[in-house]
Write a protein that holds these residues in place. Structure first.
Motif, PDB file in Angstrom:
ATOM      1  N   GLU A 101       0.832  -1.205   0.000  1.00 48.91           N
ATOM      2  CA  GLU A 101       0.000   0.000   0.000  1.00 48.91           C
ATOM      3  C   GLU A 101       0.866   1.254   0.000  1.00 48.91           C
ATOM      4  OE1 GLU A 101      -3.216   0.142   2.766  1.00 48.91           O
ATOM      5  OE2 GLU A 101      -3.533  -2.024   2.701  1.00 48.91           O
ATOM      6  N   VAL A 102       1.972   1.204   0.725  1.00 43.97           N
ATOM      7  CA  VAL A 102       2.891   2.341   0.734  1.00 43.97           C
ATOM      8  C   VAL A 102       3.518   2.523  -0.649  1.00 43.97           C
ATOM      9  CG1 VAL A 102       5.085   3.196   1.668  1.00 43.97           C
ATOM     10  CG2 VAL A 102       3.357   2.212   3.197  1.00 43.97           C
ATOM     11  N   GLU A 103       3.880   1.419  -1.299  1.00 45.56           N
ATOM     12  CA  GLU A 103       4.457   1.510  -2.644  1.00 45.56           C
ATOM     13  C   GLU A 103       3.464   2.141  -3.622  1.00 45.56           C
ATOM     14  OE1 GLU A 103       5.378   0.596  -6.676  1.00 45.56           O
ATOM     15  OE2 GLU A 103       3.707  -0.339  -5.589  1.00 45.56           O
ATOM     16  N   ARG A 104       2.172   1.871  -3.434  1.00 44.07           N
ATOM     17  CA  ARG A 104       1.156   2.481  -4.293  1.00 44.07           C
ATOM     18  C   ARG A 104       1.183   4.010  -4.195  1.00 44.07           C
ATOM     19  NH1 ARG A 104      -3.772   1.139  -1.922  1.00 44.07           N
ATOM     20  NH2 ARG A 104      -3.848  -0.909  -2.896  1.00 44.07           N
ATOM     21  N   ASN A 105       1.620   4.528  -3.058  1.00 44.10           N
ATOM     22  CA  ASN A 105       1.702   5.984  -2.884  1.00 44.10           C
ATOM     23  C   ASN A 105       2.619   6.654  -3.904  1.00 44.10           C
ATOM     24  OD1 ASN A 105       0.027   5.940  -0.624  1.00 44.10           O
ATOM     25  ND2 ASN A 105       1.718   5.989   0.850  1.00 44.10           N
ATOM     26  N   THR A 106       3.537   5.882  -4.491  1.00 44.13           N
ATOM     27  CA  THR A 106       4.489   6.471  -5.439  1.00 44.13           C
ATOM     28  C   THR A 106       3.855   6.773  -6.784  1.00 44.13           C
ATOM     29  OG1 THR A 106       5.240   4.318  -6.286  1.00 44.13           O
ATOM     30  CG2 THR A 106       6.381   5.201  -4.340  1.00 44.13           C
ATOM     31  N   ARG A 107       2.639   6.271  -7.041  1.00 46.23           N
ATOM     32  CA  ARG A 107       2.013   6.464  -8.356  1.00 46.23           C
ATOM     33  C   ARG A 107       0.539   6.886  -8.239  1.00 46.23           C
ATOM     34  NH1 ARG A 107       2.737   0.909  -7.432  1.00 46.23           N
ATOM     35  NH2 ARG A 107       0.761  -0.257  -7.466  1.00 46.23           N
ATOM     36  N   LEU A 108       0.232   7.655  -7.212  1.00 46.90           N
ATOM     37  CA  LEU A 108      -1.165   8.029  -6.966  1.00 46.90           C
ATOM     38  C   LEU A 108      -1.757   8.907  -8.063  1.00 46.90           C
ATOM     39  CD1 LEU A 108      -1.219   8.679  -3.109  1.00 46.90           C
ATOM     40  CD2 LEU A 108      -1.990   6.660  -4.381  1.00 46.90           C
ATOM     41  N   ARG A 109      -0.922   9.621  -8.794  1.00 41.22           N
ATOM     42  CA  ARG A 109      -1.456  10.485  -9.866  1.00 41.22           C
ATOM     43  C   ARG A 109      -2.021   9.658 -11.032  1.00 41.22           C
ATOM     44  NH1 ARG A 109      -0.201  15.897  -9.573  1.00 41.22           N
ATOM     45  NH2 ARG A 109       1.368  16.500  -8.016  1.00 41.22           N
ATOM     46  N   THR A 110      -1.593   8.403 -11.139  1.00 39.76           N
ATOM     47  CA  THR A 110      -2.065   7.566 -12.251  1.00 39.76           C
ATOM     48  C   THR A 110      -2.900   6.376 -11.792  1.00 39.76           C
ATOM     49  OG1 THR A 110       0.010   6.302 -12.212  1.00 39.76           O
ATOM     50  CG2 THR A 110      -0.109   8.203 -13.710  1.00 39.76           C
ATOM     51  N   GLU A 111      -3.029   6.159 -10.499  1.00 38.96           N
ATOM     52  CA  GLU A 111      -3.835   5.062  -9.974  1.00 38.96           C
ATOM     53  C   GLU A 111      -5.324   5.307 -10.240  1.00 38.96           C
ATOM     54  OE1 GLU A 111      -3.231   1.971  -7.769  1.00 38.96           O
ATOM     55  OE2 GLU A 111      -1.765   2.267  -9.360  1.00 38.96           O
ATOM     56  N   PRO A 112      -6.126   4.245 -10.399  1.00 38.62           N
ATOM     57  CA  PRO A 112      -7.573   4.428 -10.573  1.00 38.62           C
ATOM     58  C   PRO A 112      -8.180   5.146  -9.365  1.00 38.62           C
ATOM     59  CG  PRO A 112      -6.921   2.164 -11.043  1.00 38.62           C
ATOM     60  CD  PRO A 112      -5.730   2.829 -10.432  1.00 38.62           C
ATOM     61  N   ALA A 113      -9.097   6.047  -9.634  1.00 39.05           N
ATOM     62  CA  ALA A 113      -9.762   6.807  -8.568  1.00 39.05           C
ATOM     63  C   ALA A 113     -11.250   6.479  -8.552  1.00 39.05           C
ATOM     64  CB  ALA A 113      -9.559   8.309  -8.766  1.00 39.05           C
ATOM     65  N   GLY A 114     -11.834   6.494  -7.372  1.00 31.49           N
ATOM     66  CA  GLY A 114     -13.268   6.248  -7.223  1.00 31.49           C
ATOM     67  C   GLY A 114     -13.861   7.213  -6.221  1.00 31.49           C
ATOM     68  N   PRO A 115     -15.186   7.280  -6.125  1.00 31.19           N
ATOM     69  CA  PRO A 115     -15.816   8.181  -5.154  1.00 31.19           C
ATOM     70  C   PRO A 115     -15.284   7.924  -3.743  1.00 31.19           C
ATOM     71  CG  PRO A 115     -17.460   7.230  -6.613  1.00 31.19           C
ATOM     72  CD  PRO A 115     -16.181   6.496  -6.879  1.00 31.19           C
ATOM     73  N   ALA A 116     -15.020   8.988  -3.022  1.00 38.08           N
ATOM     74  CA  ALA A 116     -14.489   8.843  -1.663  1.00 38.08           C
ATOM     75  C   ALA A 116     -15.387   7.972  -0.801  1.00 38.08           C
ATOM     76  CB  ALA A 116     -14.323  10.221  -1.027  1.00 38.08           C
ATOM     77  N   ALA A 117     -16.693   8.040  -1.013  1.00 41.53           N
ATOM     78  CA  ALA A 117     -17.637   7.237  -0.234  1.00 41.53           C
ATOM     79  C   ALA A 117     -17.466   5.746  -0.479  1.00 41.53           C
ATOM     80  CB  ALA A 117     -19.071   7.651  -0.555  1.00 41.53           C
ATOM     81  N   HIS A 118     -16.816   5.374  -1.584  1.00 43.45           N
ATOM     82  CA  HIS A 118     -16.540   3.968  -1.888  1.00 43.45           C
ATOM     83  C   HIS A 118     -15.115   3.585  -1.478  1.00 43.45           C
ATOM     84  CE1 HIS A 118     -20.099   3.231  -4.612  1.00 43.45           C
ATOM     85  NE2 HIS A 118     -20.091   4.543  -4.517  1.00 43.45           N
ATOM     86  N   VAL A 119     -14.199   4.525  -1.567  1.00 43.73           N
ATOM     87  CA  VAL A 119     -12.802   4.248  -1.230  1.00 43.73           C
ATOM     88  C   VAL A 119     -12.626   4.111   0.284  1.00 43.73           C
ATOM     89  CG1 VAL A 119     -10.449   5.186  -1.286  1.00 43.73           C
ATOM     90  CG2 VAL A 119     -11.910   5.336  -3.311  1.00 43.73           C
ATOM     91  N   TYR A 120     -13.253   5.002   1.055  1.00 42.98           N
ATOM     92  CA  TYR A 120     -13.174   4.919   2.510  1.00 42.98           C
ATOM     93  C   TYR A 120     -14.150   3.851   2.992  1.00 42.98           C
ATOM     94  CZ  TYR A 120     -10.536   9.289   2.375  1.00 42.98           C
ATOM     95  OH  TYR A 120      -9.588  10.243   2.121  1.00 42.98           O
ATOM     96  N   THR A 121     -13.638   2.918   3.781  1.00 47.97           N
ATOM     97  CA  THR A 121     -14.448   1.819   4.298  1.00 47.97           C
ATOM     98  C   THR A 121     -14.196   1.690   5.795  1.00 47.97           C
ATOM     99  OG1 THR A 121     -12.686   0.280   3.690  1.00 47.97           O
ATOM    100  CG2 THR A 121     -14.482   0.565   2.116  1.00 47.97           C
ATOM    101  N   GLY A 122     -14.943   0.821   6.435  1.00 42.70           N
ATOM    102  CA  GLY A 122     -14.756   0.631   7.870  1.00 42.70           C
ATOM    103  C   GLY A 122     -16.079   0.711   8.602  1.00 42.70           C
ATOM    104  N   VAL A 123     -16.007   0.637   9.913  1.00 34.67           N
ATOM    105  CA  VAL A 123     -17.194   0.556  10.764  1.00 34.67           C
ATOM    106  C   VAL A 123     -18.113   1.751  10.583  1.00 34.67           C
ATOM    107  CG1 VAL A 123     -17.982   0.461  13.159  1.00 34.67           C
ATOM    108  CG2 VAL A 123     -15.987  -0.863  12.467  1.00 34.67           C
TER     109      VAL A 123
END
Length: 282
Positions: free
Chosen positions: A65-87
């Protein structure tokens, strides 16, 4: 109403092939894009270092997950309401609201909900972002302590929006430090934090899982109820009181359900401190 939520620690990546983040399309782009750009670049640089997990304060099991931080400008993006998960997010079911575009509840969420983030400052539920790994409590090389770095930009983005309204604060202390509503002066808002306690055997105790879940239930209720959103602390307390007597969750482990027993508004301890909405479950 301005409803403030914390981010989730875990995040669900958007589907492969989704378009990447567009900084200019995010909420409050005029006020926050310069700082978002600075944090994004600094995070990419730090995440490429051999000691990245140590600097970011995460375990080695999260190295991918940390390695993914190196390419966030090109990573697939989705609605924040779908990306953030948890209780909290499961209980509020924000994802369903973004999927139901055009409904009154969806419009209310778009106007009212702001999700705080160490990377983005804050976003709205429909803002499209990639999954990332960065806590708001990190001291990020090149930027500094994130809660401090975001104060000025977030003040520009939120002070006027909060003025004259009620701010329903479900954030943790890390994100409260990044922006506090003004409670005095021309931009004053009614600032209310939400505290959840469990009552058992005549005693009340603070509990983490129940607290996150119950805050999510409250958030979902405020967004979906037929009445207009509250605009004052007293109206907020009355809206929360509508949940009293209802089953609001299930205990982890035992499987026993628990109800909302009480919703009480407590006065602020000083002119600059928040009022507290105490929700009692049991």
């Amino acid at each position: 109403m301005l409803l403030l939520l914390p981010p989730s620690e875990g995040k669900t990546p958007a589907p492969d092939g989704a378009a990447p983040v567009d900084l200019a399309a995010l909420t409050a782009a005029a006020e926050l894009t310069p700082q978002r750009t600075a944090v994004l670049d600094a995070l990419a640089a730090v995440s490429a270092r051999p000691d990245a997990t140590t600097v970011l304060g995460v375990g080695d099991s999260l190295a991918a997950e940390v390695e993914r931080n190196t390419r966030l400008r090109t990573e697939p993006a989705g609605p924040a309401a779908h990306v953030y998960t948890g209780v909290l997010y499961a209980a509020a079911d924000l994802a369903a609201l973004t999927a139901d575009a055009g409904s009154e509840a969806s419009a209310r969420a778009a106007a009212s909900v702001r999700i705080f983030s160490g990377l983005w400052g804050m976003v709205a539920p429909a803002d499209r972002v990639p999954a990332y790994r960065l806590s708001g409590g990190v001291d990020l090389p090149g930027v500094g302590k994130l809660s401090t770095a975001w104060r000025g930009p977030l003040s520009e983005a939120l002070d006027a929006r909060a003025a004259g309204d009620v701010v329903v604060d479900c954030r943790s202390a890390t994100y409260v430090a990044a922006w506090k509503p003004r409670t005095t002066g021309p931009d004053a808002a009614e600032w209310v934090t939400v505290r959840v306690v469990r009552e058992a055997g005549g005693k009340r105790t603070v509990v983490s899982h129940n607290a996150k879940h119950t805050r999510g239930v409250l958030a979902g209720h405020l967004l979906r109820r037929e009445a207009q959103p509250p605009t004052s602390a007293d109206e907020l307390a009355r809206a929360a009181g509508e949940l009293v007597g209802q089953v609001v969750g299930t205990e982890v482990g035992s499987g026993l359900s628990y109800r909302m027993l009480e919703a009480t508004l407590h006065a602020a301890t000083s002119k600059t401190a928040p009022q507290t909405l105490e929700l009692v479950v049991g």
